[in-house]
Design an enzyme around this catalytic site. Structure first.
Site, PDB file in Angstrom:
ATOM      1  CB  SER A  26      -0.899   0.172   1.133  1.00  0.00           C
ATOM      2  OG  SER A  26      -1.640   1.098   1.197  1.00  0.00           O
ATOM      3  CD  GLN A  27       1.979   4.601   3.331  1.00  0.00           C
ATOM      4  OE1 GLN A  27       2.623   5.599   2.748  1.00  0.00           O
ATOM      5  NE2 GLN A  27       0.880   4.948   4.033  1.00  0.00           N
ATOM      6  CG  HIS A 107       6.585   2.305  12.038  1.00  0.00           C
ATOM      7  ND1 HIS A 107       6.410   3.317  12.991  1.00  0.00           N
ATOM      8  CD2 HIS A 107       5.913   0.962  12.436  1.00  0.00           C
ATOM      9  CE1 HIS A 107       5.865   2.433  14.126  1.00  0.00           C
ATOM     10  NE2 HIS A 107       5.794   1.455  13.876  1.00  0.00           N
ATOM     11  CG  ASP A 190       2.132   4.267  14.072  1.00  0.00           C
ATOM     12  OD1 ASP A 190       1.683   5.127  13.470  1.00  0.00           O
ATOM     13  OD2 ASP A 190       2.463   3.089  13.929  1.00  0.00           O
TER      14      ASP A 190
END
Length: 328
Positions: A26-27, A107, A190
């Site tokens: 997705s990213q 991340h 996060d």
């Protein structure tokens, strides 16, 4: 708080750089395509035999193995799952790094907890969109962008921040605004948000509300609408207008009932549990648990997934989402 916008960032920092996007989920897909369409030089690195290989080519991007992409690139952007990054780094990336390269992430998990230990002669930084990949891509195509974060853990070349800000601009993030943070802050907040509020807390609250109504004899379909389906309406209002704007857009009855009863649901015990969850994240207890879970083949996760799939709310929700045209 430092916030950067389009006018603050120079894409020319990356004019002669090659960016290897490792992974095309997705990213990876969103960021690679956005940066490429911003006229940055992008190559996608995948394992041999990856089902995404032909997808990358169909999108007009160059694709090669992770090892080849690393050797070709000045910037290696890690966008594969947290649990696989350390192994891929060790076996396919570390040996190909050169002095002055930049290793970037979306991340901070593996850097913050020490699962990846880069050499001292490269940059280590982060550019993190604050939205799922599909949204990052859609907003870019529509001429907008989602907010993002940047952080620098190791600045060997002296311009690591300029590099990740340019990557953020290439992905469209500076259209909305990019905030500076640290690997520690991004990672710990996060994980906490996912566990205590967004994924863990929200789903358990929905389940509890649904079960309370069903056990009291109300129709499951009505219970689903009142505790799950309509939640999107409230979240959209909060997203667009904040708490005050949401309260202005619901009935006075809903406002009074919500404001006077909410602390009977989220109690001091709930807040105490949140603090315990945060401590587990800060001290690395959660990451050790997740590492052991992956080493064992994710037995607990698989078992929980099976249990979730059998929930009554899932059965009812599937039927109603199809009725509403939300699911095929």
């Amino acid at each position: 708080m430092n916030i950067h916008y389009e006018k603050d960032v120079d894409l020319d920092v990356l004019k002669d750089k090659t960016i290897a996007v490792i992974g095309y989920g997705s990213q990876g897909m969103a960021q690679a395509r956005n940066m490429s369409e911003s006229e940055l030089n992008v190559v996608v690195g995948l394992r041999k035999g990856s089902p995404s290989w032909e997808v990358v080519k169909s999108h007009g991007l160059k694709v090669s193995t992770v090892e080849e992409a690393t050797l070709e690139a000045d910037i290696i952007h890690m966008l594969i799952p947290d649990e696989t990054q350390a192994a891929v780094y060790e076996y396919s990336i570390a040996e190909g790094l050169e002095e002055g390269n930049t290793l970037t992430f979306s991340h901070g998990y593996n850097i913050h907890y020490g699962y990846i230990k880069p050499p001292k002669n490269i940059n280590v930084a982060m550019v993190a969109p604050k939205a799922p990949g599909a949204t990052v891509r859609r907003e870019y195509e529509e001429g907008f962008g989602v907010p993002g974060l940047v952080a620098v853990e190791q600045d060997f070349t002296g311009n690591a921040k300029e590099i990740v800000l340019a990557m953020a601009k290439g992905s469209g993030l500076t259209r909305a605004g990019v905030l500076e943070t640290t690997f520690k802050e991004e990672t710990e907040t996060d994980l906490f948000g996912e566990q205590a509020v967004l994924c863990g807390g929200a789903t358990e609250l929905i389940k509890a509300g649904f079960q309370t109504l069903v056990e009291a004899g109300y129709q499951p379909e009505i219970a689903y609408f009142e505790t799950c389906h309509e939640l999107k309406l409230i979240i959209d209002l909060i997203y667009q207008k904040g708490f005050a704007g949401m309260w202005e857009n619901v009935s006075n009855t809903a406002e009074f009932g919500g404001l006077t009863r909410r602390e009977r649901v989220i109690t001091e015990e709930s807040r105490k549990a949140m603090k315990e969850i945060l401590k587990e994240i800060q001290k690395g207890k959660f990451t050790k648990e997740w590492t052991l879970e992956n080493q064992a083949g994710t037995p607990m996760l698989n078992r929980i997934r099976d249990m979730e799939a059998e929930l009554q709310i899932e059965e009812v929700g599937t039927k109603l989402r199809k009725m509403c045209g939300l699911q095929k």
